[in-house]
Design an enzyme around this catalytic site. Structure first.
Site, mmCIF file in Angstrom:
data_model
loop_
_atom_site.group_PDB
_atom_site.id
_atom_site.type_symbol
_atom_site.label_atom_id
_atom_site.label_comp_id
_atom_site.label_asym_id
_atom_site.label_seq_id
_atom_site.Cartn_x
_atom_site.Cartn_y
_atom_site.Cartn_z
ATOM 1 C CG HIS A 145 -2.118 0.810 1.215
ATOM 2 N ND1 HIS A 145 -2.090 2.058 2.009
ATOM 3 C CD2 HIS A 145 -3.002 1.104 0.293
ATOM 4 C CE1 HIS A 145 -3.137 2.707 1.747
ATOM 5 N NE2 HIS A 145 -3.905 2.297 0.996
ATOM 6 C CE LYS A 147 -1.070 4.897 -1.529
ATOM 7 N NZ LYS A 147 -1.813 4.433 -0.125
ATOM 8 C CG ASP A 152 18.040 13.191 -10.048
ATOM 9 O OD1 ASP A 152 18.055 12.222 -11.000
ATOM 10 O OD2 ASP A 152 18.280 14.363 -10.641
ATOM 11 C CG HIS A 313 -7.386 8.577 0.563
ATOM 12 N ND1 HIS A 313 -6.040 8.314 -0.058
ATOM 13 C CD2 HIS A 313 -7.900 7.207 0.619
ATOM 14 C CE1 HIS A 313 -5.723 7.152 -0.282
ATOM 15 N NE2 HIS A 313 -6.854 6.256 0.068
ATOM 16 C CE LYS A 315 -3.745 6.561 3.260
ATOM 17 N NZ LYS A 315 -5.131 6.644 3.073
ATOM 18 C CG ASP A 320 -0.052 15.959 24.140
ATOM 19 O OD1 ASP A 320 -1.246 15.960 23.945
ATOM 20 O OD2 ASP A 320 0.567 14.952 24.759
#
Length: 395
Positions: A145, A147, A152, A313, A315, A320
């Site tokens: 999952h 990404k 370079d 979507h 996450k 704190d």
């Protein structure tokens, strides 16, 4: 007689699935990849909309002179995806090495013709996490999952966006797409490249060495790469650290009993807990699976909102105002125990303050999860909640 045969066949299929899944899980725990990183440094900028993120990513690829290494869980087959692949093909045609990975299920739209066009242009493409035997049913659910894009060896992108027009809000079903994605420079880039190259090795058998082109970084950052093992420990530790405020944003909220207990204890010690999830759902049963947990925490003082200005979507976990967790992992069983994920821990208070402000700007417009919403939810939602109890391990 025919009915009996059908019933027996269904029973044997279910039994096979259960045995396959349990044995596959046991095997997975033995071979799970453990990539451990200490705190390092880097500089970063945040994207919360797809269009500017794609623009910068494509520009960085266009300007690459050494190599381009990219993994995306999902690559669609639309004009955004075609533009992305064309940028890669253009760069490869210049003689710059270009490597592209996609999850076998998430990248299913990359058909044989597209793969041939990539190869003809010089792009080296492979699928990750191909289902196979043994443990076929389990491996079917074991997805990569992540990404990650590394250009370079100097620039890295990581976060929640995949490749497709969904992610710039160009679908009538979801509308505006809220997500978080980071562009990073500095020593942290090498660690993200190590994660990507480990996936490359597992997919191709080829060992690649990360480049030492990272330069310096000004802010503390830590990469957390998990393989269906260890993520629950990381999240539990974060929750236990919270003393005043705990903010959670996730498209799917399906915690384990351990994490639910930690959240309850946080509320008991006076932590101000906010949870934001999408009103719309992009997968069956995931929203309904979370409702009992949300209800449990709501009764104990948690503030919960449904993002209804498109699809949520992102996450994110913010502790704190001192620690922010951004990456690819959802707050669900699939990310905890099945998927390969990669997250980044950020400690810079100015950045976290801005991120916290963004969170509350979305939260103030969210639909409250409260007694009125629970009372008025549809019969279909109530039925799906019952079905979702059985499906939790796969959600």
């Amino acid at each position: 007689m025919i009915a009996l045969i059908i019933i027996m066949a269904i029973f044997l299929f279910i039994l096979l699935f259960v045995v396959d899944f349990k044995m596959g899980r046991k095997h997975h725990q033995k071979i799970a990849r453990k990539l451990s990183f200490e705190q390092t440094t880097g500089d970063y900028s945040l994207f919360k909309n797809g269009s500017p993120m794609y623009e910068k990513l494509f520009q960085d690829i266009h300007q690459a002179s050494v190599q381009v290494d990219i993994f995306f869980y999902l690559i669609d087959n639309d004009y955004i995806s075609q533009n992305f692949l064309q940028v890669l093909k253009n760069k490869a045609s210049e003689g710059v090495p270009v490597r592209l990975l996609a999850d076998r299920l998430g990248g299913y739209r990359i058909n044989k013709q597209i793969r041939q066009e990539l190869a003809d242009a010089g792009v080296e493409f492979h699928f990750a996490e191909k289902p196979g035997f043994p443990y076929f049913f389990y491996r079917l659910h074991r997805r990569n999952h992540r990404k990650i894009a590394v250009i370079d060896g100097k620039i890295a992108f990581v976060g929640g966006f995949n490749i497709g027009k969904n992610y710039i809000g160009e679908t009538s079903k979801f509308g505006d797409w809220r997500d978080y994605h980071l562009r990073l420079t500095g020593p942290v880039v090498k660690e993200l490249q190590e994660v990507l190259f480990d996936d490359w090795y597992l997919s191709t058998g080829e060992t690649l060495t990360p480049l030492d082109n990272q330069g310096s970084g000004n802010e503390k950052v830590r990469v957390v790469a998990t393989d269906g093992v260890g993520l629950e420990d990381e999240i539990d530790e974060m929750i236990q650290r919270a003393e005043q405020e705990l903010l959670i944003g996730t498209p799917y909220f399906i915690p384990t009993n351990r994490l639910l207990s930690s959240l309850e204890k946080a509320l008991e010690r006076g932590v101000d807990l906010h949870i934001m999830i999408p009103m719309k759902s992009d997968h069956p049963f995931v929203k309904e699976a979370g409702i009992p947990y949300l209800d449990y925490l709501y009764r104990r003082g948690a503030k919960i909102g449904f993002f209804d200005a498109g699809f949520y979507h992102a996450k994110v976990i913010i502790i704190d105002g001192q620690l922010a967790d951004l990456g690819t992992a959802n707050f669900d069983r699939r990310s905890l125990f099945l998927n390969k994920e990669v997250n980044t821990f950020i400690y810079e208070q100015v950045f976290i303050g801005d991120l916290r402000k963004m969170y509350f700007e979305d939260f103030k417009d969210a639909v409250p999860f409260d007694d009125d919403w629970l009372k008025n939810r549809s019969i279909g939602t109530r039925i799906n909640e019952k079905i979702a109890i059985i499906l939790r391990p796969f959600l």
